[in-house]
Design a protein around this motif. Structure first.
Motif, PDB file in Angstrom:
ATOM      1  N   GLU A  26      21.704  15.544  62.477  1.00 42.16           N
ATOM      2  CA  GLU A  26      21.869  14.111  62.131  1.00 42.16           C
ATOM      3  C   GLU A  26      20.884  13.335  61.093  1.00 42.16           C
ATOM      4  O   GLU A  26      21.149  12.384  60.887  1.00 42.16           O
ATOM      5  CB  GLU A  26      22.277  12.967  63.038  1.00 42.16           C
ATOM      6  CG  GLU A  26      23.621  12.487  63.216  1.00 42.16           C
ATOM      7  CD  GLU A  26      24.063  11.458  64.272  1.00 42.16           C
ATOM      8  OE1 GLU A  26      24.157  11.999  65.328  1.00 42.16           O
ATOM      9  OE2 GLU A  26      24.532  10.276  63.934  1.00 42.16           O
ATOM     10  N   VAL A  27      19.982  14.159  60.876  1.00 41.64           N
ATOM     11  CA  VAL A  27      19.006  13.609  59.864  1.00 41.64           C
ATOM     12  C   VAL A  27      19.273  13.557  58.440  1.00 41.64           C
ATOM     13  O   VAL A  27      18.712  13.066  57.685  1.00 41.64           O
ATOM     14  CB  VAL A  27      17.467  14.272  60.004  1.00 41.64           C
ATOM     15  CG1 VAL A  27      16.891  14.450  61.279  1.00 41.64           C
ATOM     16  CG2 VAL A  27      17.606  15.880  59.615  1.00 41.64           C
ATOM     17  N   GLY A  28      20.510  14.320  57.861  1.00 41.58           N
ATOM     18  CA  GLY A  28      20.994  14.062  56.630  1.00 41.58           C
ATOM     19  C   GLY A  28      20.751  15.605  55.880  1.00 41.58           C
ATOM     20  O   GLY A  28      20.724  15.209  54.710  1.00 41.58           O
ATOM     21  N   LYS A  44      30.632   9.302  56.730  1.00 44.23           N
ATOM     22  CA  LYS A  44      30.691   9.848  57.962  1.00 44.23           C
ATOM     23  C   LYS A  44      30.274  11.140  58.613  1.00 44.23           C
ATOM     24  O   LYS A  44      29.770  11.744  57.711  1.00 44.23           O
ATOM     25  CB  LYS A  44      32.262  10.020  57.968  1.00 44.23           C
ATOM     26  CG  LYS A  44      33.092  10.328  59.437  1.00 44.23           C
ATOM     27  CD  LYS A  44      34.554  10.245  59.248  1.00 44.23           C
ATOM     28  CE  LYS A  44      35.091  10.759  60.575  1.00 44.23           C
ATOM     29  NZ  LYS A  44      35.265  12.286  60.877  1.00 44.23           N
ATOM     30  N   TYR A  45      29.762  11.157  59.713  1.00 43.45           N
ATOM     31  CA  TYR A  45      28.889  12.185  60.149  1.00 43.45           C
ATOM     32  C   TYR A  45      29.867  13.402  60.778  1.00 43.45           C
ATOM     33  O   TYR A  45      30.534  13.323  61.502  1.00 43.45           O
ATOM     34  CB  TYR A  45      28.305  11.940  61.412  1.00 43.45           C
ATOM     35  CG  TYR A  45      27.360  12.735  62.139  1.00 43.45           C
ATOM     36  CD1 TYR A  45      26.622  14.011  61.346  1.00 43.45           C
ATOM     37  CD2 TYR A  45      27.305  13.162  63.501  1.00 43.45           C
ATOM     38  CE1 TYR A  45      26.046  15.058  61.971  1.00 43.45           C
ATOM     39  CE2 TYR A  45      26.688  14.191  64.101  1.00 43.45           C
ATOM     40  CZ  TYR A  45      25.918  15.080  63.212  1.00 43.45           C
ATOM     41  OH  TYR A  45      25.371  16.077  63.877  1.00 43.45           O
ATOM     42  N   LEU A  46      29.800  14.336  59.759  1.00 42.56           N
ATOM     43  CA  LEU A  46      30.480  15.473  60.078  1.00 42.56           C
ATOM     44  C   LEU A  46      29.333  16.877  60.333  1.00 42.56           C
ATOM     45  O   LEU A  46      28.782  17.114  59.552  1.00 42.56           O
ATOM     46  CB  LEU A  46      31.265  16.111  58.863  1.00 42.56           C
ATOM     47  CG  LEU A  46      32.414  15.130  58.292  1.00 42.56           C
ATOM     48  CD1 LEU A  46      32.598  15.393  56.848  1.00 42.56           C
ATOM     49  CD2 LEU A  46      33.423  15.234  59.273  1.00 42.56           C
ATOM     50  N   ALA A  73      22.856  24.041  61.048  1.00 44.28           N
ATOM     51  CA  ALA A  73      22.941  23.074  61.950  1.00 44.28           C
ATOM     52  C   ALA A  73      21.680  22.702  62.880  1.00 44.28           C
ATOM     53  O   ALA A  73      20.874  23.589  62.998  1.00 44.28           O
ATOM     54  CB  ALA A  73      24.141  23.383  63.119  1.00 44.28           C
ATOM     55  N   GLY A  74      21.473  21.468  63.154  1.00 46.33           N
ATOM     56  CA  GLY A  74      20.115  21.165  63.690  1.00 46.33           C
ATOM     57  C   GLY A  74      20.597  21.057  65.160  1.00 46.33           C
ATOM     58  O   GLY A  74      19.426  20.972  66.000  1.00 46.33           O
ATOM     59  N   HIS A  75      21.617  21.055  65.745  1.00 48.10           N
ATOM     60  CA  HIS A  75      21.965  20.779  66.938  1.00 48.10           C
ATOM     61  C   HIS A  75      21.389  22.049  67.930  1.00 48.10           C
ATOM     62  O   HIS A  75      21.477  23.272  67.290  1.00 48.10           O
ATOM     63  CB  HIS A  75      23.382  20.446  67.525  1.00 48.10           C
ATOM     64  CG  HIS A  75      23.719  20.044  68.908  1.00 48.10           C
ATOM     65  ND1 HIS A  75      23.578  20.735  69.855  1.00 48.10           N
ATOM     66  CD2 HIS A  75      23.801  18.778  69.305  1.00 48.10           C
ATOM     67  CE1 HIS A  75      23.768  20.003  71.080  1.00 48.10           C
ATOM     68  NE2 HIS A  75      24.109  18.827  70.369  1.00 48.10           N
ATOM     69  N   PRO A  76      20.708  21.902  69.098  1.00 51.82           N
ATOM     70  CA  PRO A  76      20.180  22.756  69.677  1.00 51.82           C
ATOM     71  C   PRO A  76      21.220  23.968  70.140  1.00 51.82           C
ATOM     72  O   PRO A  76      20.788  25.265  70.198  1.00 51.82           O
ATOM     73  CB  PRO A  76      19.484  22.386  70.951  1.00 51.82           C
ATOM     74  CG  PRO A  76      19.325  21.037  70.765  1.00 51.82           C
ATOM     75  CD  PRO A  76      20.173  20.565  69.802  1.00 51.82           C
ATOM     76  N   LEU A  94      12.884  20.799  54.719  1.00 53.32           N
ATOM     77  CA  LEU A  94      12.519  20.317  56.250  1.00 53.32           C
ATOM     78  C   LEU A  94      12.627  18.927  56.265  1.00 53.32           C
ATOM     79  O   LEU A  94      11.943  18.174  55.864  1.00 53.32           O
ATOM     80  CB  LEU A  94      11.141  20.740  56.548  1.00 53.32           C
ATOM     81  CG  LEU A  94      10.534  20.756  58.102  1.00 53.32           C
ATOM     82  CD1 LEU A  94      11.524  21.333  59.058  1.00 53.32           C
ATOM     83  CD2 LEU A  94       9.142  21.198  58.091  1.00 53.32           C
ATOM     84  N   VAL A  95      13.620  18.327  56.985  1.00 53.71           N
ATOM     85  CA  VAL A  95      13.971  17.014  57.092  1.00 53.71           C
ATOM     86  C   VAL A  95      13.893  16.317  58.245  1.00 53.71           C
ATOM     87  O   VAL A  95      14.096  16.812  59.278  1.00 53.71           O
ATOM     88  CB  VAL A  95      15.554  16.832  56.426  1.00 53.71           C
ATOM     89  CG1 VAL A  95      16.083  15.505  56.347  1.00 53.71           C
ATOM     90  CG2 VAL A  95      15.895  17.724  55.332  1.00 53.71           C
TER      91      VAL A  95
END
Ligand code: GTP
Ligand code: MG
Length: 273
Positions: A26-28, A44-46, A73-76, A94-95
């Motif tokens: 979700e950092v973009g 919208k967050y996808l 994807a950033g999610h663990p 790196l965001v």
């Protein structure tokens, strides 16, 4: 040849490179890529599921660069998917989100994940990193300021940019500098050309600025025990003043750190007989 040197079709002309995006969910990351490639923004967050892959062509000087972008994807939850994709990378975007301190604090863990997945033969030194301090349009929620982000990035020899995928600010500049740096790296035998020249400040200066930022009171800031004597305070002050004086220190945040040290000394001396 280094393991992650890019594949060239015609030496001196076209070049194929691989870049990846990295950073918390979700950092973009996806929005930054979308803003650059499609010139649009989706509010919208996808969440990216695993990896998104795209190809784009860019021109750098006389070279045509074919860029393979792997948007992670950033999610663990997606670690198992991501870890396949770190190898043979020439550039990393790196965001972090300037309104989410956790996402800034997580940058070291992202580097560690990549390093671990590259294994003992992987080399992080010949990869260009562009740190994006994203969502700068959300000024009200900002909690990681420019000097803090810049200090982290530059002390590692990374590029640093302030970006907003929403307004587009900083995005083109980031990608242009990023691609030029990757081409420079390829033409420089796989070594980051700007790496050594970035040693315009020392690790001691960077660490001291960070320590001052995180200090809990004036004693702590000067690095003396509560109740220290005038002499001890002055001695500690002089040491820090030499290290951080704006004429001598160009590290991001040094001016504020210097001012804070001057104020801490003044405050302490007022109360010491
Ligand atoms: P994962 O795919 O889950 O790892 O997330 P991501 O890092 O790719 O985030 P994504 O690009 O999907 O953006 C997450 C949310 O932040 C979305 O709702 C975007 O609209 C929003 N967003 C992204 N960039 C910006 C920005 O610069 N400013 C603002 N205000 N919102 C942004
Ligand atoms: Mg994404």
């Amino acid at each position: 040849m280094e393991a992650n040197m890019p594949k060239r079709k015609e030496p001196g002309k076209s070049l194929r490179i691989k870049v990846i995006s990295m950073g918390n969910a979700e950092v973009g990351k996806s929005c930054i890529i979308k803003r650059y490639c499609e010139k649009r923004f989706v509010s919208k967050y996808l969440a990216t599921i695993g990896i998104d892959y795209g190809v784009t062509k860019v021109q750098v000087r006389d070279r045509e660069i074919k860029v393979n972008i792997f948007d992670m994807a950033g999610h663990p939850f997606f670690y198992e998917v991501r870890n396949e994709f770190y190898k043979d990378t020439q550039g990393v975007i790196l965001v972090y989100d300037v309104g989410q301190k956790d996402s800034f604090d997580a940058l070291d863990a992202w580097l560690a994940e990549m390093k671990q997945d590259l294994g003992p033969h992987g080399n992080m030194e010949n990869i260009v990193f562009a740190v994006c301090a994203n969502k700068i349009d959300c000024t009200k929620h900002r909690c990681v300021d420019e000097s803090e982000g810049r200090l982290w990035a530059e002390s590692k020899g990374f590029l640093y940019f302030e970006t907003s995928a929403q307004t587009g600010e900083g995005i083109n500049e980031m990608f242009q500098t990023f691609y030029v740096s990757i081409v420079d790296l390829c033409e420089n035998g796989g070594k980051r050309p700007f790496m050594n020249s970035s040693a315009s400040f020392t690790k001691e200066q960077a660490d001291t600025i960070r320590r001052i930022r995180n200090s809990k009171d004036s004693w702590d800031m000067l690095g003396v025990k509560p109740g220290a004597s005038r002499d001890e305070v002055n001695k500690a002050y002089r040491k820090l003043a030499v290290l951080l004086h704006p004429d001598k220190c160009v590290a991001p945040g040094s001016e504020d750190a210097f001012k804070a040290v001057v104020n801490a000394r003044t405050a302490l001396l007022k109360n010491i007989k």
